[in-house]
Design a protein around this motif. Structure first.
Motif, PDB file in Angstrom:
ATOM      1  N   ASN A 121    -106.206  35.516  79.984  1.00 51.45           N
ATOM      2  CA  ASN A 121    -106.518  36.963  80.790  1.00 51.45           C
ATOM      3  C   ASN A 121    -105.257  37.676  81.268  1.00 51.45           C
ATOM      4  O   ASN A 121    -105.383  38.393  82.385  1.00 51.45           O
ATOM      5  CB  ASN A 121    -107.709  36.825  81.839  1.00 51.45           C
ATOM      6  CG  ASN A 121    -109.073  36.158  81.305  1.00 51.45           C
ATOM      7  OD1 ASN A 121    -109.121  36.510  80.015  1.00 51.45           O
ATOM      8  ND2 ASN A 121    -109.851  35.768  82.143  1.00 51.45           N
ATOM      9  N   SER A 122    -104.288  37.677  80.630  1.00 50.33           N
ATOM     10  CA  SER A 122    -103.156  38.548  80.974  1.00 50.33           C
ATOM     11  C   SER A 122    -103.674  40.003  80.964  1.00 50.33           C
ATOM     12  O   SER A 122    -104.065  40.390  79.941  1.00 50.33           O
ATOM     13  CB  SER A 122    -101.777  38.225  80.469  1.00 50.33           C
ATOM     14  OG  SER A 122    -100.924  39.216  80.451  1.00 50.33           O
ATOM     15  N   ASP A 123    -103.644  40.902  82.091  1.00 49.99           N
ATOM     16  CA  ASP A 123    -103.991  42.249  82.163  1.00 49.99           C
ATOM     17  C   ASP A 123    -103.370  43.177  81.060  1.00 49.99           C
ATOM     18  O   ASP A 123    -104.158  44.109  80.159  1.00 49.99           O
ATOM     19  CB  ASP A 123    -104.175  42.756  83.343  1.00 49.99           C
ATOM     20  CG  ASP A 123    -105.037  42.286  84.597  1.00 49.99           C
ATOM     21  OD1 ASP A 123    -105.993  41.554  83.948  1.00 49.99           O
ATOM     22  OD2 ASP A 123    -104.943  42.478  85.573  1.00 49.99           O
ATOM     23  N   THR A 124    -102.097  43.047  80.985  1.00 45.21           N
ATOM     24  CA  THR A 124    -101.256  44.218  80.234  1.00 45.21           C
ATOM     25  C   THR A 124    -100.206  43.581  79.541  1.00 45.21           C
ATOM     26  O   THR A 124     -99.282  43.995  78.711  1.00 45.21           O
ATOM     27  CB  THR A 124    -100.635  45.228  80.964  1.00 45.21           C
ATOM     28  OG1 THR A 124     -99.740  44.703  81.947  1.00 45.21           O
ATOM     29  CG2 THR A 124    -101.867  46.059  81.660  1.00 45.21           C
ATOM     30  N   GLY A 125     -99.954  42.050  79.458  1.00 43.66           N
ATOM     31  CA  GLY A 125     -98.873  41.391  78.788  1.00 43.66           C
ATOM     32  C   GLY A 125     -99.238  40.004  78.004  1.00 43.66           C
ATOM     33  O   GLY A 125    -100.308  39.813  77.386  1.00 43.66           O
ATOM     34  N   PHE A 126     -98.242  39.430  77.961  1.00 47.16           N
ATOM     35  CA  PHE A 126     -98.342  38.169  77.161  1.00 47.16           C
ATOM     36  C   PHE A 126     -98.878  37.064  78.039  1.00 47.16           C
ATOM     37  O   PHE A 126     -98.812  36.911  79.075  1.00 47.16           O
ATOM     38  CB  PHE A 126     -97.238  37.720  76.627  1.00 47.16           C
ATOM     39  CG  PHE A 126     -96.207  38.734  75.792  1.00 47.16           C
ATOM     40  CD1 PHE A 126     -97.038  38.946  74.426  1.00 47.16           C
ATOM     41  CD2 PHE A 126     -95.245  39.410  76.109  1.00 47.16           C
ATOM     42  CE1 PHE A 126     -96.284  39.834  73.549  1.00 47.16           C
ATOM     43  CE2 PHE A 126     -94.552  40.387  75.196  1.00 47.16           C
ATOM     44  CZ  PHE A 126     -95.061  40.532  74.037  1.00 47.16           C
ATOM     45  N   GLY A 127     -99.453  36.073  77.356  1.00 45.11           N
ATOM     46  CA  GLY A 127     -99.926  34.874  78.015  1.00 45.11           C
ATOM     47  C   GLY A 127     -98.699  33.952  78.540  1.00 45.11           C
ATOM     48  O   GLY A 127     -98.399  33.733  79.687  1.00 45.11           O
ATOM     49  N   ASN A 133    -105.574  36.821  76.167  1.00 45.40           N
ATOM     50  CA  ASN A 133    -104.230  37.698  76.899  1.00 45.40           C
ATOM     51  C   ASN A 133    -104.438  39.137  76.297  1.00 45.40           C
ATOM     52  O   ASN A 133    -104.953  39.231  75.027  1.00 45.40           O
ATOM     53  CB  ASN A 133    -103.241  37.022  76.607  1.00 45.40           C
ATOM     54  CG  ASN A 133    -103.184  35.714  77.585  1.00 45.40           C
ATOM     55  OD1 ASN A 133    -103.071  35.785  78.872  1.00 45.40           O
ATOM     56  ND2 ASN A 133    -103.321  34.667  76.819  1.00 45.40           N
ATOM     57  N   ASP A 134    -103.767  40.045  76.990  1.00 43.50           N
ATOM     58  CA  ASP A 134    -103.900  41.420  76.452  1.00 43.50           C
ATOM     59  C   ASP A 134    -102.860  41.491  74.992  1.00 43.50           C
ATOM     60  O   ASP A 134    -103.368  42.182  74.069  1.00 43.50           O
ATOM     61  CB  ASP A 134    -103.295  42.440  77.464  1.00 43.50           C
ATOM     62  CG  ASP A 134    -103.190  43.724  76.981  1.00 43.50           C
ATOM     63  OD1 ASP A 134    -104.414  44.295  76.435  1.00 43.50           O
ATOM     64  OD2 ASP A 134    -102.136  44.555  76.848  1.00 43.50           O
ATOM     65  N   LEU A 135    -101.836  40.838  75.368  1.00 43.73           N
ATOM     66  CA  LEU A 135    -100.812  40.863  73.895  1.00 43.73           C
ATOM     67  C   LEU A 135    -101.007  39.210  73.410  1.00 43.73           C
ATOM     68  O   LEU A 135    -101.929  38.697  73.720  1.00 43.73           O
ATOM     69  CB  LEU A 135     -99.466  41.266  74.301  1.00 43.73           C
ATOM     70  CG  LEU A 135     -99.297  42.642  74.773  1.00 43.73           C
ATOM     71  CD1 LEU A 135     -98.235  42.922  75.388  1.00 43.73           C
ATOM     72  CD2 LEU A 135     -99.822  43.746  73.992  1.00 43.73           C
ATOM     73  N   SER A 136     -99.912  39.122  72.814  1.00 40.66           N
ATOM     74  CA  SER A 136     -99.866  37.582  72.128  1.00 40.66           C
ATOM     75  C   SER A 136    -100.009  36.505  73.218  1.00 40.66           C
ATOM     76  O   SER A 136     -99.533  36.583  74.432  1.00 40.66           O
ATOM     77  CB  SER A 136     -98.549  37.429  71.280  1.00 40.66           C
ATOM     78  OG  SER A 136     -98.482  38.601  70.370  1.00 40.66           O
ATOM     79  N   GLY A 137    -100.741  35.443  72.793  1.00 44.25           N
ATOM     80  CA  GLY A 137    -101.030  34.241  73.595  1.00 44.25           C
ATOM     81  C   GLY A 137     -99.468  33.557  74.147  1.00 44.25           C
ATOM     82  O   GLY A 137     -99.198  33.208  74.963  1.00 44.25           O
ATOM     83  N   LEU A 138     -98.739  33.682  72.872  1.00 49.33           N
ATOM     84  CA  LEU A 138     -97.334  32.837  73.172  1.00 49.33           C
ATOM     85  C   LEU A 138     -96.488  33.673  72.140  1.00 49.33           C
ATOM     86  O   LEU A 138     -96.667  33.768  71.190  1.00 49.33           O
ATOM     87  CB  LEU A 138     -97.571  31.495  72.540  1.00 49.33           C
ATOM     88  CG  LEU A 138     -96.266  30.604  72.427  1.00 49.33           C
ATOM     89  CD1 LEU A 138     -95.444  30.279  73.846  1.00 49.33           C
ATOM     90  CD2 LEU A 138     -96.413  29.298  71.736  1.00 49.33           C
ATOM     91  N   ASN A 170     -98.345  36.466  82.048  1.00 53.00           N
ATOM     92  CA  ASN A 170     -98.701  35.582  83.013  1.00 53.00           C
ATOM     93  C   ASN A 170     -97.432  34.534  83.346  1.00 53.00           C
ATOM     94  O   ASN A 170     -97.222  34.298  84.578  1.00 53.00           O
ATOM     95  CB  ASN A 170     -99.847  34.511  82.440  1.00 53.00           C
ATOM     96  CG  ASN A 170    -101.210  35.140  82.465  1.00 53.00           C
ATOM     97  OD1 ASN A 170    -101.178  36.029  83.425  1.00 53.00           O
ATOM     98  ND2 ASN A 170    -102.148  35.039  81.741  1.00 53.00           N
ATOM     99  N   LEU A 171     -96.887  34.102  82.380  1.00 48.63           N
ATOM    100  CA  LEU A 171     -95.452  33.158  82.594  1.00 48.63           C
ATOM    101  C   LEU A 171     -94.317  33.885  81.628  1.00 48.63           C
ATOM    102  O   LEU A 171     -94.438  33.709  80.314  1.00 48.63           O
ATOM    103  CB  LEU A 171     -95.932  31.925  82.052  1.00 48.63           C
ATOM    104  CG  LEU A 171     -94.672  30.643  82.043  1.00 48.63           C
ATOM    105  CD1 LEU A 171     -94.161  30.588  83.636  1.00 48.63           C
ATOM    106  CD2 LEU A 171     -95.175  29.399  81.764  1.00 48.63           C
ATOM    107  N   VAL A 172     -93.489  34.155  82.431  1.00 51.77           N
ATOM    108  CA  VAL A 172     -92.210  34.764  81.638  1.00 51.77           C
ATOM    109  C   VAL A 172     -90.946  33.934  82.165  1.00 51.77           C
ATOM    110  O   VAL A 172     -90.558  33.624  83.079  1.00 51.77           O
ATOM    111  CB  VAL A 172     -91.905  36.333  82.252  1.00 51.77           C
ATOM    112  CG1 VAL A 172     -90.723  36.750  81.627  1.00 51.77           C
ATOM    113  CG2 VAL A 172     -93.294  37.192  82.149  1.00 51.77           C
TER     114      VAL A 172
END
Length: 135
Positions: free
Chosen positions: A93-99, A118-123, A75-77
Motif C-alpha cells: 500500500n505505498s500511496d504514491t511510490g514503489f513497494g 503499491n501505487d507503482l511497481s512492487g519491486l 515504502n523502502l528506498v
C-alpha cells in the motif's frame, strides 16, 4: 558534511511521522533488522537509505518480518554503492511510490519478498551488476 561511519539499526518501529520513518545517509554499510515502518506522511518513505557502501535488510528471525506499508511515498528506498541484500520484507500500500526501489552498481540479492497494492511497481531494481538473484 562528511558521513564516514557504518549504521546498524535493530528492532525499530518508525510509524506515523511527518516525513520518512528512517532517513540514513552513510559512507559505509547500512544494516536494518526487524524494522516496521508505516503511515509516514508528507511525502515520507518508510525507510530511505543512501550509502556509498552496501545495504542489508536482514531476516528478523522466527515468524517476524520487516514491514513497510501505507507510506506517502515509496515504502523502502535503497541507493547504494555496493552490494544490497534484502531478506524477509513485506511491502504494501505505498500511496504514491514503489513497494521496494533498489539502485546500485553492485550485486542485489532478494530472499523472501512480498509486495502488494503499491501505487507503482512492487519491486524496482536498477543495477549495473551482471548478478541479481532471487533465491
Amino acid at each position: 558534511a562528511h558521513y564516514s561511519g557504518a549504521v546498524t539499526l535493530t528492532n525499530l518501529e518508525t510509524s506515523y511521522n511527518y516525513g520518512d520513518g528512517v532517513y540514513v545517509i552513510a559512507r559505509k554499510q547500512i544494516t536494518l533488522k526487524d524494522h516496521h515502518a508505516s503511515y509516514n506522511y508528507n511525502g515520507g518513505s518508510g525507510a530511505y537509505l543512501d550509502t556509498d557502501g552496501g545495504v542489508s535488510v536482514l531476516n528478523p528471525g522466527g515468524t517476524n518480518w520487516n514491514y513497510y506499508g501505507s507510506n506517502a511515498d515509496s515504502n523502502l528506498v535503497i541507493t547504494a554503492g555496493g552490494t544490497v541484500l534484502v531478506q524477509k520484507v513485506d511491502s504494501y500500500n505505498s500511496d504514491t511510490g514503489f513497494g521496494v526501489s533498489i539502485t546500485t552498481p553492485g550485486k542485489v540479492t532478494i530472499a523472501t519478498l512480498t509486495t502488494e497494492s503499491n501505487d507503482l511497481s512492487g519491486l524496482v531494481v536498477m543495477t549495473d551488476s551482471s548478478t541479481a538473484a532471487l533465491p
